[in-house]
Design a protein around this motif. Structure first.
Motif, mmCIF file in Angstrom:
data_model
loop_
_atom_site.group_PDB
_atom_site.id
_atom_site.type_symbol
_atom_site.label_atom_id
_atom_site.label_comp_id
_atom_site.label_asym_id
_atom_site.label_seq_id
_atom_site.Cartn_x
_atom_site.Cartn_y
_atom_site.Cartn_z
ATOM 1 N N UNK A 79 38.997 -14.152 -76.662
ATOM 2 C CA UNK A 79 39.778 -15.438 -76.310
ATOM 3 C C UNK A 79 39.513 -16.470 -77.524
ATOM 4 N N UNK A 80 38.595 -16.108 -78.358
ATOM 5 C CA UNK A 80 38.470 -16.977 -79.612
ATOM 6 C C UNK A 80 39.432 -16.763 -80.564
ATOM 7 N N UNK A 81 39.689 -15.394 -81.094
ATOM 8 C CA UNK A 81 40.923 -15.036 -81.137
ATOM 9 C C UNK A 81 42.171 -15.914 -81.595
ATOM 10 N N UNK A 82 42.352 -15.998 -79.834
ATOM 11 C CA UNK A 82 43.780 -16.811 -79.769
ATOM 12 C C UNK A 82 44.266 -17.387 -80.427
ATOM 13 N N UNK A 83 42.665 -18.619 -80.562
ATOM 14 C CA UNK A 83 42.851 -19.923 -81.088
ATOM 15 C C UNK A 83 43.373 -19.710 -83.139
ATOM 16 N N UNK A 84 43.109 -18.506 -83.365
ATOM 17 C CA UNK A 84 43.320 -18.958 -85.040
ATOM 18 C C UNK A 84 44.769 -18.612 -85.518
ATOM 19 N N UNK A 85 44.649 -19.293 -86.778
ATOM 20 C CA UNK A 85 45.780 -19.403 -87.053
ATOM 21 C C UNK A 85 45.912 -18.206 -88.804
ATOM 22 N N UNK A 86 47.252 -17.510 -88.841
ATOM 23 C CA UNK A 86 47.496 -16.756 -90.049
ATOM 24 C C UNK A 86 48.340 -17.331 -90.369
ATOM 25 N N UNK A 87 48.684 -16.953 -91.858
ATOM 26 C CA UNK A 87 49.888 -17.307 -92.654
ATOM 27 C C UNK A 87 50.431 -16.103 -92.555
ATOM 28 N N UNK A 88 51.814 -15.782 -92.659
ATOM 29 C CA UNK A 88 52.976 -14.714 -92.455
ATOM 30 C C UNK A 88 53.651 -15.025 -92.929
ATOM 31 N N UNK A 89 53.578 -15.811 -93.512
ATOM 32 C CA UNK A 89 54.656 -15.493 -95.033
ATOM 33 C C UNK A 89 54.209 -15.054 -95.870
ATOM 34 N N UNK A 90 54.752 -13.970 -96.576
ATOM 35 C CA UNK A 90 53.591 -13.422 -98.029
ATOM 36 C C UNK A 90 54.556 -13.981 -99.302
ATOM 37 N N UNK A 91 54.882 -15.055 -99.253
ATOM 38 C CA UNK A 91 55.363 -14.995 -100.393
ATOM 39 C C UNK A 91 54.951 -16.966 -100.598
ATOM 40 N N UNK A 92 54.888 -17.427 -101.496
ATOM 41 C CA UNK A 92 54.023 -19.302 -100.377
ATOM 42 C C UNK A 92 55.121 -19.879 -101.099
ATOM 43 N N UNK A 93 55.439 -21.789 -101.222
ATOM 44 C CA UNK A 93 56.274 -22.015 -101.113
ATOM 45 C C UNK A 93 55.810 -22.427 -102.806
ATOM 46 N N UNK A 94 57.428 -21.936 -103.714
ATOM 47 C CA UNK A 94 57.042 -22.257 -105.366
ATOM 48 C C UNK A 94 56.204 -20.967 -106.038
ATOM 49 N N UNK A 95 56.818 -20.315 -105.370
ATOM 50 C CA UNK A 95 55.957 -18.571 -106.668
ATOM 51 C C UNK A 95 57.044 -18.691 -106.905
ATOM 52 N N UNK A 96 56.528 -17.849 -108.732
ATOM 53 C CA UNK A 96 56.859 -17.717 -109.846
ATOM 54 C C UNK A 96 56.296 -16.310 -109.885
ATOM 55 N N UNK A 97 57.918 -15.469 -109.989
ATOM 56 C CA UNK A 97 57.400 -14.005 -111.302
ATOM 57 C C UNK A 97 57.180 -13.210 -109.724
ATOM 58 N N UNK A 98 55.911 -12.011 -110.150
ATOM 59 C CA UNK A 98 55.355 -11.009 -109.404
ATOM 60 C C UNK A 98 54.803 -11.204 -108.903
ATOM 61 N N UNK A 99 54.115 -10.709 -107.321
ATOM 62 C CA UNK A 99 53.047 -10.889 -107.121
ATOM 63 C C UNK A 99 51.696 -9.974 -107.792
ATOM 64 N N UNK A 100 50.373 -10.364 -108.146
ATOM 65 C CA UNK A 100 48.945 -8.871 -108.258
ATOM 66 C C UNK A 100 49.561 -7.961 -106.738
ATOM 67 N N UNK A 101 48.473 -7.125 -106.926
ATOM 68 C CA UNK A 101 48.867 -6.480 -105.234
ATOM 69 C C UNK A 101 47.184 -6.178 -105.518
ATOM 70 N N UNK A 102 45.710 -6.949 -104.531
ATOM 71 C CA UNK A 102 44.569 -6.170 -104.742
ATOM 72 C C UNK A 102 43.861 -6.110 -103.693
#
Length: 300
Positions: A79-102
């Protein structure tokens, strides 16, 4: 939360427990650590019956009071899981270049898995995005052999990489696969045919997924994948946690990361990797020294 307790059947059967655990829909693994907690509890419930008997009466047999209390606590956490928020945009605002993936991966006698993040450079600094994770219960016959679980976690990291490369639709600047097992990192650097079948197949899959130079060692206390291998709570998945934002070192420059290459740990890992390969040689010799097959008879 009292409402969850009052609505939980008494007695609670294994069938009802499995139904609730399987009902948690999380296709990309945002809440994997808590989801694995449910899978571990289901297995514990069937172990309570004393074996692998999956007859109808086993499914509908009541859980012990202790396991029922654990199940109620688990349902409350769902029930508590339903109150957790996640970023679903994988590209944050103001991003530059290509991402590194870890990726981070780990394994224990309970569970093994991997988690993947994007690391972006943005106008405001470094931005980290949780992309997906994957986990599975460690087979019971692998308990006591941590290396097997850890290499299985590394396989999941390689599979997450392949999934992103096929479906991600973006170019990756660089890949980093981070493990806290020197044995696993050392084993990945060697030819897969030198191991027993279990390790050979998995090391081979890892090597096919990408360059072995992309694999690095990190200390276990900053391996965020450790949370997958133990029983986590919803508090461990909140917006300000390492699960969502990755370890703090990801926001530092790459030169400051506390990671070591296979060459850096080669001396320490050599003995454990050689031990794996000696086991393989021993198994081959045992089969070779076995009884010879009876000669074929050509008489009618």
């Amino acid at each position: 939360m009292e409402e969850v307790s009052s609505h939980t059947p008494n007695p609670l059967t294994r069938r009802e427990l499995l139904s609730q655990v399987a009902g948690l829909y999380d296709p990309i693994g945002l809440v994997t650590p808590v989801k694995q907690k449910g899978a571990i509890l289901v297995r514990k419930a069937f172990q309570e019956t004393g074996g692998g008997n999956l007859a109808r009466e086993t499914w509908d047999k009541p859980l012990s009071e202790g396991l029922r209390k654990e199940a109620i606590k688990l349902f409350q956490e769902y029930v508590q899981l339903g109150q957790i928020k996640f970023h679903r945009s994988l590209t944050p605002s103001g991003c530059k270049g290509k991402p590194c993936t870890i990726t981070f991966s780990d394994g224990s006698d309970k569970s093994y898995g991997a988690v993947l993040y994007f690391r972006w450079e943005t106008d405001q600094g470094i931005g980290i995005r949780l992309v997906e994770s994957k986990a599975k219960l460690t087979p019971l016959d692998q308990k006591g052999d941590a290396v097997k679980a850890e290499v299985c976690g590394a396989v999941f990291a390689a599979r997450l990489r392949k999934y992103v490369e096929i479906h991600g639709r973006m170019e990756i600047e660089h890949w980093f696969h981070l493990v806290d097992s020197q044995t696993v990192l050392g084993a990945i650097q060697r030819d897969s045919y030198g191991y027993q079948t279990f390790f050979a197949n998995r090391i081979g899959e890892i090597q096919k997924a990408g360059p072995v130079e992309d694999w690095w060692w990190i200390p276990g206390n900053i391996n965020v994948a450790d949370i997958i291998t133990r029983e986590a709570t919803p508090k461990d998945l909140q917006e300000d946690t390492a699960w969502q934002n990755g370890p703090e070192f990801l926001k530092q420059s790459l030169k400051e990361w506390p990671i070591k290459s296979a060459g850096d740990i080669a001396t320490d890992a050599r003995n454990s990797v050689n031990k794996l390969q000696r086991k393989s040689f021993s198994a081959v010799m045992t089969r070779a020294e076995g009884p010879s097959p009876a000669p074929l008879s050509l008489s009618r």
